[in-house]
Scaffold this motif. Sequence first.
Motif, mmCIF file in Angstrom:
data_model
loop_
_atom_site.group_PDB
_atom_site.id
_atom_site.type_symbol
_atom_site.label_atom_id
_atom_site.label_comp_id
_atom_site.label_asym_id
_atom_site.label_seq_id
_atom_site.Cartn_x
_atom_site.Cartn_y
_atom_site.Cartn_z
ATOM 1 N N THR A 10 0.134 -10.715 12.485
ATOM 2 C CA THR A 10 0.898 -9.837 11.615
ATOM 3 C C THR A 10 0.213 -9.802 10.269
ATOM 4 O O THR A 10 -0.098 -10.843 9.708
ATOM 5 C CB THR A 10 2.343 -10.351 11.430
ATOM 6 O OG1 THR A 10 2.957 -10.463 12.710
ATOM 7 C CG2 THR A 10 3.132 -9.401 10.551
ATOM 8 N N LEU A 50 -2.927 -2.597 12.428
ATOM 9 C CA LEU A 50 -3.578 -1.884 11.325
ATOM 10 C C LEU A 50 -4.900 -2.504 10.913
ATOM 11 O O LEU A 50 -5.807 -1.807 10.469
ATOM 12 C CB LEU A 50 -2.656 -1.884 10.097
ATOM 13 C CG LEU A 50 -1.286 -1.247 10.229
ATOM 14 C CD1 LEU A 50 -0.459 -1.568 8.999
ATOM 15 C CD2 LEU A 50 -1.424 0.263 10.393
ATOM 16 N N GLU A 74 -5.240 10.478 9.400
ATOM 17 C CA GLU A 74 -4.657 9.324 10.065
ATOM 18 C C GLU A 74 -4.939 8.037 9.291
ATOM 19 O O GLU A 74 -4.086 7.156 9.176
ATOM 20 C CB GLU A 74 -5.206 9.201 11.490
ATOM 21 C CG GLU A 74 -4.733 7.958 12.246
ATOM 22 C CD GLU A 74 -3.218 7.871 12.364
ATOM 23 O OE1 GLU A 74 -2.708 6.737 12.372
ATOM 24 O OE2 GLU A 74 -2.564 8.934 12.432
ATOM 25 N N ARG A 77 -2.394 7.143 6.570
ATOM 26 C CA ARG A 77 -1.167 6.490 7.015
ATOM 27 C C ARG A 77 -1.406 5.002 7.237
ATOM 28 O O ARG A 77 -0.555 4.163 6.918
ATOM 29 C CB ARG A 77 -0.654 7.161 8.294
ATOM 30 C CG ARG A 77 -0.062 8.549 8.052
ATOM 31 C CD ARG A 77 0.610 9.087 9.293
ATOM 32 N NE ARG A 77 -0.372 9.595 10.248
ATOM 33 C CZ ARG A 77 -0.824 10.850 10.251
ATOM 34 N NH1 ARG A 77 -0.406 11.705 9.336
ATOM 35 N NH2 ARG A 77 -1.701 11.248 11.162
ATOM 36 N N ARG A 78 -2.581 4.668 7.767
ATOM 37 C CA ARG A 78 -2.934 3.256 7.972
ATOM 38 C C ARG A 78 -3.008 2.524 6.645
ATOM 39 O O ARG A 78 -2.555 1.389 6.511
ATOM 40 C CB ARG A 78 -4.268 3.144 8.700
ATOM 41 C CG ARG A 78 -4.249 3.614 10.149
ATOM 42 C CD ARG A 78 -5.655 3.562 10.744
ATOM 43 N NE ARG A 78 -6.200 2.212 10.731
ATOM 44 C CZ ARG A 78 -7.493 1.934 10.690
ATOM 45 N NH1 ARG A 78 -8.385 2.919 10.616
ATOM 46 N NH2 ARG A 78 -7.917 0.689 10.709
ATOM 47 N N VAL A 80 -1.455 3.206 3.752
ATOM 48 C CA VAL A 80 -0.131 3.013 3.168
ATOM 49 C C VAL A 80 0.608 1.894 3.892
ATOM 50 O O VAL A 80 1.236 1.026 3.269
ATOM 51 C CB VAL A 80 0.677 4.321 3.217
ATOM 52 C CG1 VAL A 80 2.116 4.073 2.763
ATOM 53 C CG2 VAL A 80 0.027 5.388 2.341
ATOM 54 N N LYS A 81 0.517 1.870 5.219
ATOM 55 C CA LYS A 81 1.190 0.828 5.994
ATOM 56 C C LYS A 81 0.607 -0.543 5.690
ATOM 57 O O LYS A 81 1.328 -1.534 5.582
ATOM 58 C CB LYS A 81 1.074 1.132 7.488
ATOM 59 C CG LYS A 81 1.912 2.312 7.949
ATOM 60 C CD LYS A 81 1.730 2.561 9.437
ATOM 61 C CE LYS A 81 2.562 3.751 9.903
ATOM 62 N NZ LYS A 81 2.348 4.035 11.359
ATOM 63 N N LEU A 82 -0.722 -0.613 5.565
ATOM 64 C CA LEU A 82 -1.365 -1.890 5.262
ATOM 65 C C LEU A 82 -0.957 -2.368 3.876
ATOM 66 O O LEU A 82 -0.700 -3.562 3.676
ATOM 67 C CB LEU A 82 -2.884 -1.754 5.339
ATOM 68 C CG LEU A 82 -3.686 -3.026 5.011
ATOM 69 C CD1 LEU A 82 -3.377 -4.127 6.021
ATOM 70 C CD2 LEU A 82 -5.186 -2.733 5.003
ATOM 71 N N ARG A 83 -0.898 -1.461 2.914
ATOM 72 C CA ARG A 83 -0.499 -1.831 1.550
ATOM 73 C C ARG A 83 0.909 -2.401 1.544
ATOM 74 O O ARG A 83 1.208 -3.349 0.821
ATOM 75 C CB ARG A 83 -0.581 -0.612 0.622
ATOM 76 C CG ARG A 83 -0.140 -0.913 -0.806
ATOM 77 C CD ARG A 83 -1.092 -1.904 -1.448
ATOM 78 N NE ARG A 83 -0.644 -2.296 -2.772
ATOM 79 C CZ ARG A 83 0.178 -3.295 -3.029
ATOM 80 N NH1 ARG A 83 0.680 -4.012 -2.034
ATOM 81 N NH2 ARG A 83 0.510 -3.609 -4.263
ATOM 82 N N ASN A 84 1.786 -1.842 2.352
ATOM 83 C CA ASN A 84 3.163 -2.317 2.410
ATOM 84 C C ASN A 84 3.280 -3.651 3.135
ATOM 85 O O ASN A 84 4.205 -4.426 2.896
ATOM 86 C CB ASN A 84 4.055 -1.280 3.100
ATOM 87 C CG ASN A 84 4.202 -0.017 2.275
ATOM 88 O OD1 ASN A 84 4.075 -0.042 1.048
ATOM 89 N ND2 ASN A 84 4.473 1.103 2.938
ATOM 90 N N ALA A 85 2.316 -3.918 4.044
ATOM 91 C CA ALA A 85 2.388 -5.133 4.867
ATOM 92 C C ALA A 85 1.620 -6.301 4.286
ATOM 93 O O ALA A 85 1.903 -7.454 4.593
ATOM 94 C CB ALA A 85 1.863 -4.835 6.277
#
Length: 211
Positions: A10, A50, A74, A77-78, A80-85
């Motif tokens: 994760t 990601l 695409e 989107r990866r 933004v998701k990585l920054r949030n995770a």
Amino acid sequence: MTTKADFTVTAGSVVVPYGHVIGNEKWRGSEVAQRLKGKVTLIFEDGLGLVDFHLSNRACILFISEADLVAGNEFKRRLVKLRNASSLGIVIVEKTPISDQYFLGVQKLVVLELGMVLLPVANQGEASQLIIQLVREQSRDRSANPFLRKHRAQLAEPSVLHTMQHIPGVGKTKALLLLQRFGSIHRLCNASINEVEQVVGQTVAQQIYTF
């Protein structure tokens, strides 16, 4: 022997054995993977999602290839998701004559909007060299990890990067690492030799200090 059960995949909470790099299964057989062989211990996992490479328990890399840039949105989107995770996501971008027209947009998104570290490379070979250098820097002094600073380094202007490379012993990779650590030539000039040594080693740090 290391097994898949030994890892949590994760973003932001991966358990990476000391001296290892965990790579996404999709990179098996790639030029990056081939060039990493013998330099670091690379283990492939198919559940990284990601993330393309994990350098440590907290530092991870998302690699945006020339094909990703040309293909569309695409990769955004990866990002933004990585920054949030993950608070310690590093973005490596393949900047080539073909993808150059898209680079400014990626730079704005990664550095200005998401506040992440952005490192451009010319090809996968250069990306592997950068990964090796980052792993070595972390191994040299894990307690003084250059990514664990409060401020986030931003991508320097090409002229600044070019100027840095005129310092004896400083090539493109070391210039990127120094700018990532200190943010500007001004901050580098005001840094102590011990701080510089943590990034590039004793010999090069002395060359920079003398220069």
